[in-house]
Scaffold this motif. Structure first.
Motif, PDB file in Angstrom:
ATOM      1  N   SER A   1       0.829  -1.203   0.000  1.00  0.00           N
ATOM      2  CA  SER A   1       0.000   0.000   0.000  1.00  0.00           C
ATOM      3  C   SER A   1       0.868   1.260   0.000  1.00  0.00           C
ATOM      4  CB  SER A   1      -0.918  -0.015   1.215  1.00  0.00           C
ATOM      5  OG  SER A   1      -1.641   1.180   1.307  1.00  0.00           O
ATOM      6  N   ARG A   2       1.839   1.301   0.896  1.00  0.00           N
ATOM      7  CA  ARG A   2       2.729   2.461   1.001  1.00  0.00           C
ATOM      8  C   ARG A   2       3.508   2.655  -0.308  1.00  0.00           C
ATOM      9  NH1 ARG A   2       4.897   0.838   5.353  1.00  0.00           N
ATOM     10  NH2 ARG A   2       6.669  -0.208   4.413  1.00  0.00           N
ATOM     11  N   SER A   3       4.021   1.589  -0.868  1.00  0.00           N
ATOM     12  CA  SER A   3       4.817   1.678  -2.095  1.00  0.00           C
ATOM     13  C   SER A   3       3.988   2.149  -3.276  1.00  0.00           C
ATOM     14  CB  SER A   3       5.442   0.317  -2.420  1.00  0.00           C
ATOM     15  OG  SER A   3       6.296  -0.092  -1.379  1.00  0.00           O
ATOM     16  N   LEU A   4       2.773   1.615  -3.414  1.00  0.00           N
ATOM     17  CA  LEU A   4       1.948   1.951  -4.577  1.00  0.00           C
ATOM     18  C   LEU A   4       1.193   3.272  -4.418  1.00  0.00           C
ATOM     19  CD1 LEU A   4       0.759  -1.586  -5.718  1.00  0.00           C
ATOM     20  CD2 LEU A   4       2.636  -0.182  -6.592  1.00  0.00           C
ATOM     21  N   ARG A   5       1.362   3.930  -3.277  1.00  0.00           N
ATOM     22  CA  ARG A   5       0.867   5.314  -3.133  1.00  0.00           C
ATOM     23  C   ARG A   5       1.862   6.297  -3.740  1.00  0.00           C
ATOM     24  NH1 ARG A   5      -1.361   4.204   2.345  1.00  0.00           N
ATOM     25  NH2 ARG A   5       0.733   4.624   3.085  1.00  0.00           N
ATOM     26  N   ASP A   6       3.069   5.807  -4.057  1.00  0.00           N
ATOM     27  CA  ASP A   6       4.124   6.625  -4.645  1.00  0.00           C
ATOM     28  C   ASP A   6       3.827   6.818  -6.136  1.00  0.00           C
ATOM     29  OD1 ASP A   6       6.439   7.626  -5.825  1.00  0.00           O
ATOM     30  OD2 ASP A   6       7.788   6.286  -4.736  1.00  0.00           O
ATOM     31  N   ALA A   7       3.420   8.034  -6.500  1.00  0.00           N
ATOM     32  CA  ALA A   7       3.034   8.315  -7.891  1.00  0.00           C
ATOM     33  C   ALA A   7       4.180   8.051  -8.861  1.00  0.00           C
ATOM     34  CB  ALA A   7       2.552   9.758  -8.012  1.00  0.00           C
ATOM     35  N   ALA A   8       5.412   8.340  -8.451  1.00  0.00           N
ATOM     36  CA  ALA A   8       6.568   8.121  -9.330  1.00  0.00           C
ATOM     37  C   ALA A   8       6.751   6.623  -9.608  1.00  0.00           C
ATOM     38  CB  ALA A   8       7.833   8.699  -8.707  1.00  0.00           C
TER      39      ALA A   8
END
Length: 154
Positions: free
Chosen positions: A120-127
């Motif tokens: 979840s935390r990783s895929l919240r990263d737009a880049a």
């Protein structure tokens, strides 16, 4: 917990299009079966049962379906990039094209939560999502997902 612990290279796939959310769940389950030996029919049933509690589309084109599966001994991940987004009943009502599914043992309390938090935390990263969408090759997607982001600038 890291993506290297969650994901095998053979559990990453690019799918041209899924006709529906249910068809996508079948694609996820078939990939889980081929990569980890998880029974596909059981996986679809568990994913759909979890979806009935509330959609796992978290917004910005990302979905994190997850389920507990009897008989597995660790948390496993499956990643699918859809070339054509599918309606997923996401919180922002946007169709989904990045899907990271998790399968956890029935009794995997904290490990399941750690895995879900990492993804979840990783895929919240737009880049990161932009990078994933720009690389429709399974081996490249695996490399992007498993690279060490802890050494990168914030």
């Amino acid at each position: 917990m890291t993506f290297l612990e969650l994901l095998k290279p053979q559990a990453v796939k690019v799918v041209a299009a899924a006709s529906s959310k249910k068809r996508l769940m079948h694609d996820i389950a078939e990939l889980a079966e081929s990569a980890y030996g998880i029974h596909a029919a059981s996986a679809v049933e568990a994913l759909m049962e979890r979806e009935s509690l509330g959609p796992t589309g978290v917004g910005h084109g990302v979905a994190l379906p997850h389920a507990r599966i009897p008989g597995i001994d660790q948390v496993h991940g499956v990643f699918i990039l859809l070339e054509k987004p599918v309606e997923f009943e996401a919180v922002d009502r946007q169709p989904v094209d990045i899907v990271f599914a998790l399968f956890a043992p029935e009794d995997a309390g904290v490990e399941h939560l750690k895995a879900l938090a990492l993804v979840s935390r990783s895929l919240r990263d737009a880049a990161l999502c932009t990078k994933l969408r720009a690389n429709p090759d399974p081996s490249t997607l695996y490399a992007v997902l498993t690279e060490d982001r802890s050494s990168q600038a914030a």
